[in-house]
Design a protein around this motif. Sequence first.
Motif, PDB file in Angstrom:
ATOM      1  N   PRO A  58      62.922 -12.859  19.224  1.00 37.19           N
ATOM      2  CA  PRO A  58      62.665 -12.921  20.665  1.00 37.19           C
ATOM      3  C   PRO A  58      61.565 -13.925  20.977  1.00 37.19           C
ATOM      4  O   PRO A  58      60.514 -13.915  20.342  1.00 37.19           O
ATOM      5  CB  PRO A  58      62.220 -11.493  21.006  1.00 37.19           C
ATOM      6  CG  PRO A  58      61.650 -10.969  19.727  1.00 37.19           C
ATOM      7  CD  PRO A  58      62.428 -11.622  18.623  1.00 37.19           C
ATOM      8  N   ALA A  59      61.847 -14.806  21.894  1.00 38.66           N
ATOM      9  CA  ALA A  59      60.840 -15.783  22.316  1.00 38.66           C
ATOM     10  C   ALA A  59      59.937 -15.127  23.350  1.00 38.66           C
ATOM     11  O   ALA A  59      60.370 -14.255  24.108  1.00 38.66           O
ATOM     12  CB  ALA A  59      61.518 -17.005  22.903  1.00 38.66           C
ATOM     13  N   PRO A  60      58.674 -15.529  23.390  1.00 41.26           N
ATOM     14  CA  PRO A  60      57.775 -14.980  24.414  1.00 41.26           C
ATOM     15  C   PRO A  60      58.208 -15.470  25.799  1.00 41.26           C
ATOM     16  O   PRO A  60      58.835 -16.512  25.930  1.00 41.26           O
ATOM     17  CB  PRO A  60      56.412 -15.533  24.029  1.00 41.26           C
ATOM     18  CG  PRO A  60      56.686 -16.716  23.174  1.00 41.26           C
ATOM     19  CD  PRO A  60      58.019 -16.484  22.519  1.00 41.26           C
ATOM     20  N   SER A  61      57.852 -14.694  26.794  1.00 42.83           N
ATOM     21  CA  SER A  61      58.145 -15.104  28.174  1.00 42.83           C
ATOM     22  C   SER A  61      57.340 -16.348  28.490  1.00 42.83           C
ATOM     23  O   SER A  61      56.160 -16.444  28.143  1.00 42.83           O
ATOM     24  CB  SER A  61      57.767 -14.004  29.149  1.00 42.83           C
ATOM     25  OG  SER A  61      58.484 -12.825  28.864  1.00 42.83           O
ATOM     26  N   ARG A  62      57.993 -17.261  29.152  1.00 42.03           N
ATOM     27  CA  ARG A  62      57.291 -18.490  29.552  1.00 42.03           C
ATOM     28  C   ARG A  62      56.890 -18.350  31.014  1.00 42.03           C
ATOM     29  O   ARG A  62      57.647 -17.844  31.823  1.00 42.03           O
ATOM     30  CB  ARG A  62      58.188 -19.698  29.368  1.00 42.03           C
ATOM     31  CG  ARG A  62      58.503 -19.930  27.902  1.00 42.03           C
ATOM     32  CD  ARG A  62      59.230 -21.220  27.689  1.00 42.03           C
ATOM     33  NE  ARG A  62      59.523 -21.340  26.251  1.00 42.03           N
ATOM     34  CZ  ARG A  62      59.954 -22.433  25.706  1.00 42.03           C
ATOM     35  NH1 ARG A  62      60.179 -23.498  26.433  1.00 42.03           N
ATOM     36  NH2 ARG A  62      60.182 -22.492  24.417  1.00 42.03           N
ATOM     37  N   PRO A  63      55.683 -18.799  31.324  1.00 40.53           N
ATOM     38  CA  PRO A  63      55.247 -18.713  32.735  1.00 40.53           C
ATOM     39  C   PRO A  63      56.166 -19.540  33.624  1.00 40.53           C
ATOM     40  O   PRO A  63      56.625 -20.610  33.234  1.00 40.53           O
ATOM     41  CB  PRO A  63      53.839 -19.309  32.723  1.00 40.53           C
ATOM     42  CG  PRO A  63      53.508 -19.637  31.306  1.00 40.53           C
ATOM     43  CD  PRO A  63      54.706 -19.400  30.464  1.00 40.53           C
ATOM     44  N   SER A  64      56.468 -19.025  34.812  1.00 40.33           N
ATOM     45  CA  SER A  64      57.367 -19.766  35.707  1.00 40.33           C
ATOM     46  C   SER A  64      56.617 -20.701  36.619  1.00 40.33           C
ATOM     47  O   SER A  64      55.495 -20.684  36.828  1.00 40.33           O
ATOM     48  CB  SER A  64      58.200 -18.854  36.563  1.00 40.33           C
ATOM     49  OG  SER A  64      57.900 -17.527  36.522  1.00 40.33           O
TER      50      SER A  64
END
Length: 158
Positions: free
Chosen positions: A152-158
Amino acid sequence: MHSVSKTYALTGARVGWLVTPPGVDEVLGKIQEATTSCVNTPAQHAALDALTGPQDSVRDAREVYRERLRASCALLDERGIAYLPPTGAFYLWVDVSHASRGDVAGWAERFLIEKGVAVAPGSAFGDGGEGWIRICAASPWEALRRGLSALPAPSRPS
């Protein structure tokens, strides 16, 4: 300290050696005598043949592992997954703390069951390994690519 385990793909042989400064050998000899004894004859012969035989396979394996590590790091970079760059072995130390939430051993077990990918939880190497996993880059590239792609990749800031 060295062994034939990884370099010569003799992990089951359990043959190694240690070079020490004068005087240390006596103390370590006493410890060794109480903990380890009697390396079996086939393992001794395998180690001797590995050390005295042609070394081409060692060089070839090193190049294959180096390329797998390079490709693995590129894939992790592309996916935004943090890792520690390998500096000597064919293992990757990958940060999955964003997914493991303080229980990397439990996460690794679920990852195996759900994704069919085995990783070593960092907590098996001590408290400092919590949130990290160890991945062996000696696996065939296609299996390694599939396993890394399942992380799982970390959430990227939008």
